[in-house]
Design an enzyme around this catalytic site. Structure first.
Site, PDB file in Angstrom:
ATOM      1  N   GLU A  14       0.817  -1.223   0.000  1.00 51.43           N
ATOM      2  CA  GLU A  14       0.000   0.000   0.000  1.00 51.43           C
ATOM      3  C   GLU A  14       0.853   1.276   0.000  1.00 51.43           C
ATOM      4  O   GLU A  14       1.235   1.773   1.049  1.00 51.43           O
ATOM      5  CB  GLU A  14      -0.928   0.012   1.230  1.00 51.43           C
ATOM      6  CG  GLU A  14      -1.820   1.255   1.272  1.00 51.43           C
ATOM      7  CD  GLU A  14      -2.763   1.291   2.484  1.00 51.43           C
ATOM      8  OE1 GLU A  14      -2.637   0.452   3.385  1.00 51.43           O
ATOM      9  OE2 GLU A  14      -3.618   2.189   2.509  1.00 51.43           O
ATOM     10  N   LYS A  68      -2.380  -2.063  -3.244  1.00 52.74           N
ATOM     11  CA  LYS A  68      -3.436  -1.231  -2.645  1.00 52.74           C
ATOM     12  C   LYS A  68      -3.066   0.245  -2.826  1.00 52.74           C
ATOM     13  O   LYS A  68      -2.420   0.845  -1.968  1.00 52.74           O
ATOM     14  CB  LYS A  68      -3.592  -1.585  -1.164  1.00 52.74           C
ATOM     15  CG  LYS A  68      -4.602  -0.717  -0.431  1.00 52.74           C
ATOM     16  CD  LYS A  68      -4.986  -1.291   0.917  1.00 52.74           C
ATOM     17  CE  LYS A  68      -5.833  -0.302   1.702  1.00 52.74           C
ATOM     18  NZ  LYS A  68      -6.487  -0.883   2.865  1.00 52.74           N
TER      19      LYS A  68
HETATM   20  P1  13P Z   1      -9.054   4.199   4.130  1.00 47.74           P
HETATM   21  O1  13P Z   1      -9.922   3.422   3.179  1.00 47.74           O
HETATM   22  O2  13P Z   1      -9.822   4.854   5.250  1.00 47.74           O
HETATM   23  O3  13P Z   1      -8.113   5.117   3.426  1.00 47.74           O
HETATM   24  O4  13P Z   1      -8.142   3.149   4.873  1.00 47.74           O
HETATM   25  C1  13P Z   1      -7.525   2.182   4.124  1.00 47.74           C
HETATM   26  C2  13P Z   1      -6.370   1.699   4.863  1.00 47.74           C
HETATM   27  O5  13P Z   1      -6.213   0.531   5.053  1.00 47.74           O
HETATM   28  C3  13P Z   1      -5.380   2.684   5.340  1.00 47.74           C
HETATM   29  O6  13P Z   1      -4.190   2.035   5.573  1.00 47.74           O
END
Ligand code: 13P
Length: 343
Positions: free
Chosen positions: A177, A219
């Site tokens: 991510e 992600k």
């Molecule tokens: P949000 O969808 O609130 O951005 O959170 C996703 C997430 O896993 C943040 O690390």
């Protein structure tokens, strides 16, 4: 665990029209969200809230995997059933956030480096034993105002790749991510430029660190204008910019992309995901990877606001949670529309 099992898990996480539910807020983030709504910031309140989520009827129809936090993966329902068991029984794969947070980066004012590599191999082993089958690591990149720096992008990309390699060695699917933040007044074009550069560096590092692309999930953020940018593009423009950016940089070997919501409203996040799927239905626009969701706020926020720590609000909060999850499921089919919000 062999490579094929990892590949199968990665594919299952993004299969069909389901997506991931991020419920891995650290204690401090969870407490901040509770404080805004007057909910006590205690371990018991966090446990009760997570029990509300994992016992939501029908959640497994829309959610393939749930990302937990270290505290949560060790907690139980009031009747003593471990959350991990309850999640598996709901047909959902348990996952775990394994970074230890984004910290101020030395020599790089206003930028963050995500920590958590030290001792990670041992922590992954324990999480696997508890029942996790995938893991998540979030890097944050600020855009605009002269940012991001090359040093910040490179350090975070390398940490993501080292985390991903350790996950695969340990038998967990890495959810990688790199989040380009929405904060600021930067344009959509600037977000696209930064997102493209960050993803290029991340995939360079994933290759260098010998990560199997078939056994991971990306992600990313959607390509969006900054929250305070005067020009806010339409849903279709965001969908087009996002897909165009991802097509340039995400190898076809990656089985799935699951967006974070990043502070978008639940409705906008669903509408934008939906628009990407509507476009990908035409024969010339087929996408090489599944496009799913991995939202926290865009699924949870309405439920949290209804619950407010009150036992008598649990059912209504679960209905709101299910509703947002099912809107995103519809978006994955390209069948979401605003009328669904009026039910
Ligand atoms: P949000 O969808 O609130 O951005 O959170 C996703 C997430 O896993 C943040 O690390």
């Amino acid at each position: 665990m062999n490579a094929q099992e990892l590949i199968d898990t990665a594919r299952t996480l993004v299969a069909g029209d389901k997506g991931l539910l991020a419920m891995d807020e650290s204690n401090s983030t969870c407490n901040k969200r509770f404080a805004k709504l007057g909910i006590p910031q205690t371990e018991e309140a966090r446990r009760a809230y997570r029990e509300l989520i994992v016992t939501t009827p029908g959640l497994g129809e829309c959610i393939s995997g749930a990302i937990l936090y270290d505290e949560t993966i060790r907690q139980q329902k009031k009747d003593g059933t471990p959350f991990v068991k309850a999640i598996i029984e709901a047909g959902i794969i348990p996952g775990i956030k394994v970074d230890t947070g984004a910290k101020d980066m030395a020599g790089h004012p206003r930028e963050k480096i995500t920590e958590g590599l030290d001792g990670l191999r041992d922590r992954l082993k324990e999480y696997l034993e508890i029942g996790a089958r995938f893991a998540k690591w979030r890097a944050v990149i600020a855009a605009g105002d002269g940012l991001p720096s090359r040093g910040c992008i490179e350090a975070n990309a390398q940490a993501l790749a080292r985390y991903a390699a350790l996950c695969q060695e340990s038998g967990l699917v890495p959810v990688v991510e790199p989040e380009v933040l929405m904060d600021g007044d930067h344009t959509l074009e600037r977000c696209r430029e930064v997102t493209e550069e960050v993803l290029r560096r991340v995939f360079d590092q994933l290759y260098t660190q010998r990560v199997t692309l078939e056994a991971m999930i990306l992600k990313p953020n959607m390509v969006l204008p900054g929250l305070t940018c005067a020009k806010q593009e339409t849903v279709d423009e965001v969908a087009d910019a996002t897909v165009r950016c991802l097509l340039r940089v995400v190898p076809a070997a990656v089985p799935g992309i699951a967006f974070l919501s990043g502070g978008q409203s639940g409705e906008l996040a669903s509408a934008r995901l939906n628009a990407m799927h509507v476009r990908s239905k035409s024969p010339n626009s087929r996408l090489p990877w599944a496009l799913a969701f991995s939202f926290a706020r865009a699924i949870q926020q309405p439920a949290l606001e209804i619950w407010r720590g009150e036992e008598s609000h649990i059912l209504a909060a679960q209905q709101a949670l299910y509703h947002r999850a099912s809107c995103n499921r519809a978006a994955r089919r390209g069948e979401y529309n605003a009328a669904m919000e009026r039910i």
